[in-house]
Design a protein around this motif. Structure first.
Motif, PDB file in Angstrom:
ATOM      1  N   TYR A 120       0.833  -1.195   0.000  1.00  0.00           N
ATOM      2  CA  TYR A 120       0.000   0.000   0.000  1.00  0.00           C
ATOM      3  C   TYR A 120       0.868   1.246   0.000  1.00  0.00           C
ATOM      4  O   TYR A 120       1.818   1.380   0.783  1.00  0.00           O
ATOM      5  CB  TYR A 120      -0.929   0.029   1.222  1.00  0.00           C
ATOM      6  N   VAL A 121       0.543   2.187  -0.889  1.00  0.00           N
ATOM      7  CA  VAL A 121       1.212   3.487  -0.967  1.00  0.00           C
ATOM      8  C   VAL A 121       0.179   4.540  -0.577  1.00  0.00           C
ATOM      9  O   VAL A 121      -0.872   4.649  -1.217  1.00  0.00           O
ATOM     10  CB  VAL A 121       1.734   3.754  -2.404  1.00  0.00           C
ATOM     11  N   SER A 122       0.463   5.314   0.455  1.00  0.00           N
ATOM     12  CA  SER A 122      -0.480   6.331   0.932  1.00  0.00           C
ATOM     13  C   SER A 122      -0.638   7.464  -0.092  1.00  0.00           C
ATOM     14  O   SER A 122       0.252   7.705  -0.905  1.00  0.00           O
ATOM     15  CB  SER A 122       0.014   6.935   2.247  1.00  0.00           C
ATOM     16  N   SER A 123      -1.770   8.150   0.017  1.00  0.00           N
ATOM     17  CA  SER A 123      -2.005   9.318  -0.829  1.00  0.00           C
ATOM     18  C   SER A 123      -0.859  10.313  -0.645  1.00  0.00           C
ATOM     19  O   SER A 123      -0.335  10.466   0.468  1.00  0.00           O
ATOM     20  CB  SER A 123      -3.327   9.987  -0.457  1.00  0.00           C
ATOM     21  N   HIS A 124      -0.472  10.990  -1.734  1.00  0.00           N
ATOM     22  CA  HIS A 124       0.646  11.931  -1.688  1.00  0.00           C
ATOM     23  C   HIS A 124       0.575  12.856  -2.894  1.00  0.00           C
ATOM     24  O   HIS A 124      -0.357  12.774  -3.690  1.00  0.00           O
ATOM     25  CB  HIS A 124       1.984  11.194  -1.639  1.00  0.00           C
ATOM     26  N   LEU A 125       1.562  13.747  -3.025  1.00  0.00           N
ATOM     27  CA  LEU A 125       1.619  14.684  -4.143  1.00  0.00           C
ATOM     28  C   LEU A 125       2.740  14.316  -5.100  1.00  0.00           C
ATOM     29  O   LEU A 125       3.784  13.814  -4.680  1.00  0.00           O
ATOM     30  CB  LEU A 125       1.866  16.114  -3.632  1.00  0.00           C
ATOM     31  N   HIS A 126       2.498  14.588  -6.370  1.00  0.00           N
ATOM     32  CA  HIS A 126       3.554  14.525  -7.382  1.00  0.00           C
ATOM     33  C   HIS A 126       3.811  15.948  -7.859  1.00  0.00           C
ATOM     34  O   HIS A 126       2.907  16.617  -8.341  1.00  0.00           O
ATOM     35  CB  HIS A 126       3.129  13.655  -8.577  1.00  0.00           C
ATOM     36  N   TYR A 127       5.042  16.404  -7.664  1.00  0.00           N
ATOM     37  CA  TYR A 127       5.482  17.701  -8.162  1.00  0.00           C
ATOM     38  C   TYR A 127       5.988  17.433  -9.580  1.00  0.00           C
ATOM     39  O   TYR A 127       7.100  16.940  -9.769  1.00  0.00           O
ATOM     40  CB  TYR A 127       6.576  18.278  -7.269  1.00  0.00           C
ATOM     41  N   ASN A 128       5.155  17.705 -10.554  1.00  0.00           N
ATOM     42  CA  ASN A 128       5.363  17.196 -11.898  1.00  0.00           C
ATOM     43  C   ASN A 128       5.883  18.231 -12.882  1.00  0.00           C
ATOM     44  O   ASN A 128       5.397  19.356 -12.937  1.00  0.00           O
ATOM     45  CB  ASN A 128       4.043  16.625 -12.417  1.00  0.00           C
ATOM     46  N   ILE A 129       6.848  17.791 -13.675  1.00  0.00           N
ATOM     47  CA  ILE A 129       7.393  18.578 -14.778  1.00  0.00           C
ATOM     48  C   ILE A 129       7.044  17.819 -16.055  1.00  0.00           C
ATOM     49  O   ILE A 129       7.372  16.640 -16.185  1.00  0.00           O
ATOM     50  CB  ILE A 129       8.931  18.721 -14.661  1.00  0.00           C
ATOM     51  N   THR A 130       6.373  18.491 -16.998  1.00  0.00           N
ATOM     52  CA  THR A 130       5.957  17.852 -18.243  1.00  0.00           C
ATOM     53  C   THR A 130       6.829  18.336 -19.396  1.00  0.00           C
ATOM     54  O   THR A 130       7.084  19.531 -19.522  1.00  0.00           O
ATOM     55  CB  THR A 130       4.480  18.179 -18.548  1.00  0.00           C
ATOM     56  N   TYR A 131       7.236  17.382 -20.216  1.00  0.00           N
ATOM     57  CA  TYR A 131       8.023  17.679 -21.414  1.00  0.00           C
ATOM     58  C   TYR A 131       7.204  17.379 -22.657  1.00  0.00           C
ATOM     59  O   TYR A 131       6.443  16.411 -22.697  1.00  0.00           O
ATOM     60  CB  TYR A 131       9.319  16.856 -21.433  1.00  0.00           C
ATOM     61  N   LEU A 132       7.381  18.216 -23.672  1.00  0.00           N
ATOM     62  CA  LEU A 132       6.720  18.033 -24.959  1.00  0.00           C
ATOM     63  C   LEU A 132       7.693  17.316 -25.888  1.00  0.00           C
ATOM     64  O   LEU A 132       8.831  17.759 -26.078  1.00  0.00           O
ATOM     65  CB  LEU A 132       6.320  19.383 -25.549  1.00  0.00           C
ATOM     66  N   MET A 133       7.224  16.210 -26.460  1.00  0.00           N
ATOM     67  CA  MET A 133       8.078  15.366 -27.281  1.00  0.00           C
ATOM     68  C   MET A 133       7.362  15.008 -28.577  1.00  0.00           C
ATOM     69  O   MET A 133       6.151  15.176 -28.695  1.00  0.00           O
ATOM     70  CB  MET A 133       8.449  14.104 -26.503  1.00  0.00           C
ATOM     71  N   GLU A 134       8.146  14.488 -29.513  1.00  0.00           N
ATOM     72  CA  GLU A 134       7.596  14.019 -30.782  1.00  0.00           C
ATOM     73  C   GLU A 134       8.170  12.637 -31.071  1.00  0.00           C
ATOM     74  O   GLU A 134       9.368  12.401 -30.893  1.00  0.00           O
ATOM     75  CB  GLU A 134       7.983  14.970 -31.909  1.00  0.00           C
ATOM     76  N   ALA A 135       7.296  11.724 -31.516  1.00  0.00           N
ATOM     77  CA  ALA A 135       7.718  10.364 -31.867  1.00  0.00           C
ATOM     78  C   ALA A 135       7.027   9.946 -33.159  1.00  0.00           C
ATOM     79  O   ALA A 135       6.045  10.561 -33.588  1.00  0.00           O
ATOM     80  CB  ALA A 135       7.378   9.400 -30.734  1.00  0.00           C
ATOM     81  N   ASP A 136       7.531   8.891 -33.742  1.00  0.00           N
ATOM     82  CA  ASP A 136       7.024   8.352 -34.996  1.00  0.00           C
ATOM     83  C   ASP A 136       5.824   7.454 -34.717  1.00  0.00           C
ATOM     84  O   ASP A 136       5.965   6.407 -34.079  1.00  0.00           O
ATOM     85  CB  ASP A 136       8.144   7.563 -35.688  1.00  0.00           C
ATOM     86  N   ASP A 137       4.659   7.842 -35.196  1.00  0.00           N
ATOM     87  CA  ASP A 137       3.451   7.052 -34.929  1.00  0.00           C
ATOM     88  C   ASP A 137       3.373   5.775 -35.771  1.00  0.00           C
ATOM     89  O   ASP A 137       2.433   4.996 -35.637  1.00  0.00           O
ATOM     90  CB  ASP A 137       2.179   7.892 -35.081  1.00  0.00           C
ATOM     91  N   GLN A 138       4.374   5.536 -36.616  1.00  0.00           N
ATOM     92  CA  GLN A 138       4.430   4.292 -37.392  1.00  0.00           C
ATOM     93  C   GLN A 138       5.368   3.271 -36.742  1.00  0.00           C
ATOM     94  O   GLN A 138       5.357   2.095 -37.117  1.00  0.00           O
ATOM     95  CB  GLN A 138       4.890   4.578 -38.833  1.00  0.00           C
ATOM     96  N   GLU A 139       6.151   3.708 -35.772  1.00  0.00           N
ATOM     97  CA  GLU A 139       7.054   2.795 -35.079  1.00  0.00           C
ATOM     98  C   GLU A 139       6.229   1.866 -34.178  1.00  0.00           C
ATOM     99  O   GLU A 139       5.210   2.268 -33.603  1.00  0.00           O
ATOM    100  CB  GLU A 139       8.061   3.599 -34.247  1.00  0.00           C
ATOM    101  N   LYS A 140       6.671   0.630 -34.029  1.00  0.00           N
ATOM    102  CA  LYS A 140       5.935  -0.370 -33.249  1.00  0.00           C
ATOM    103  C   LYS A 140       5.950  -0.031 -31.753  1.00  0.00           C
ATOM    104  O   LYS A 140       7.001   0.182 -31.158  1.00  0.00           O
ATOM    105  CB  LYS A 140       6.547  -1.749 -33.464  1.00  0.00           C
ATOM    106  N   LEU A 141       4.767   0.000 -31.161  1.00  0.00           N
ATOM    107  CA  LEU A 141       4.612   0.246 -29.730  1.00  0.00           C
ATOM    108  C   LEU A 141       4.770  -1.073 -28.979  1.00  0.00           C
ATOM    109  O   LEU A 141       4.261  -2.114 -29.420  1.00  0.00           O
ATOM    110  CB  LEU A 141       3.231   0.839 -29.442  1.00  0.00           C
ATOM    111  N   ILE A 142       5.448  -1.023 -27.825  1.00  0.00           N
ATOM    112  CA  ILE A 142       5.638  -2.221 -26.998  1.00  0.00           C
ATOM    113  C   ILE A 142       5.161  -1.909 -25.587  1.00  0.00           C
ATOM    114  O   ILE A 142       5.691  -1.025 -24.910  1.00  0.00           O
ATOM    115  CB  ILE A 142       7.117  -2.648 -26.979  1.00  0.00           C
ATOM    116  N   ILE A 143       4.148  -2.624 -25.150  1.00  0.00           N
ATOM    117  CA  ILE A 143       3.549  -2.416 -23.828  1.00  0.00           C
ATOM    118  C   ILE A 143       4.528  -2.850 -22.733  1.00  0.00           C
ATOM    119  O   ILE A 143       5.149  -3.904 -22.822  1.00  0.00           O
ATOM    120  CB  ILE A 143       2.234  -3.216 -23.718  1.00  0.00           C
TER     121      ILE A 143
END
Length: 185
Positions: A120-143
């Motif tokens: 169990y992980v208690s409720s908490h905050l994420h101090y988040n930094i978001t980056y804008l990126m670009e990728a090839d939508d034809q490249e194979k995605l791997i879950i």
């Protein structure tokens, strides 16, 4: 990272307030690691395709929702490097580039208590930094099966409808899309 946050130009009131909080907590002990159970830094990736008309999202197992990719900085000071690593691990994509060298967005996110790896992980905050990126939508995605159940490219409106996290949709994902529309990249 403190200087990057200081230099960050907020897009709206949410970012103004969150910038103030990020600047207060950046000096706290263990804020770059999960040892700080009240809150710690994370990175997120808003990843566009080459045409900039779709965004890549993963179906996250803990949140049971389509969401952005990213993760904890786990003591690393180079947040961009962490964002790249997290993106590549979670998507399987190798060809990606940052569209903006500096953070694209900042957020303070609430995380509800949950089970991770049987603990169990208690409720908490994420101090988040978001980056804008670009990728090839034809490249194979791997879950990355230990974290997500799916990966999919969505147009911007579909992405908002796919997520089942109302606060993120209204306050973060819509903001990110609006910033792209207004040419903030």
């Amino acid at each position: 990272m403190k200087q990057k946050i200081l230099n960050y130009q907020p897009f709206n009131e949410q970012e103004e307030k969150d910038k103030e909080l990020l600047l207060k907590v950046i000096e706290q002990k263990d804020v770059l690691t999960r040892k700080n159970t009240i809150g710690h830094f994370t990175v997120s990736c808003w990843v566009l395709n080459q045409s900039h008309d779709k965004v890549l999202m993963c179906y996250h197992k803990i949140y049971n929702s389509w969401c952005w990719l990213g993760g904890h900085v786990d003591g690393q000071k180079d947040f961009k490097k962490v964002a790249l690593k997290e993106f590549q691990e979670e998507s399987g994509l190798k060809h990606v580039q940052f569209l903006k060298d500096d953070p694209f967005s900042i957020e303070v996110l609430t995380v509800n208590g949950h089970i991770k790896n049987g603990v169990y992980v208690s409720s908490h905050l994420h101090y988040n930094i978001t980056y804008l990126m670009e990728a090839d939508d034809q490249e194979k995605l791997i879950i990355k099966e230990d974290e997500n159940k799916g990966l999919q490219w969505f147009d911007f409106e579909e992405a908002l409808k796919a997520s089942t996290e109302p606060w993120l949709v209204e306050n973060v994902y819509k903001k990110l899309n609006k910033k792209i529309e207004k040419g903030y990249h």
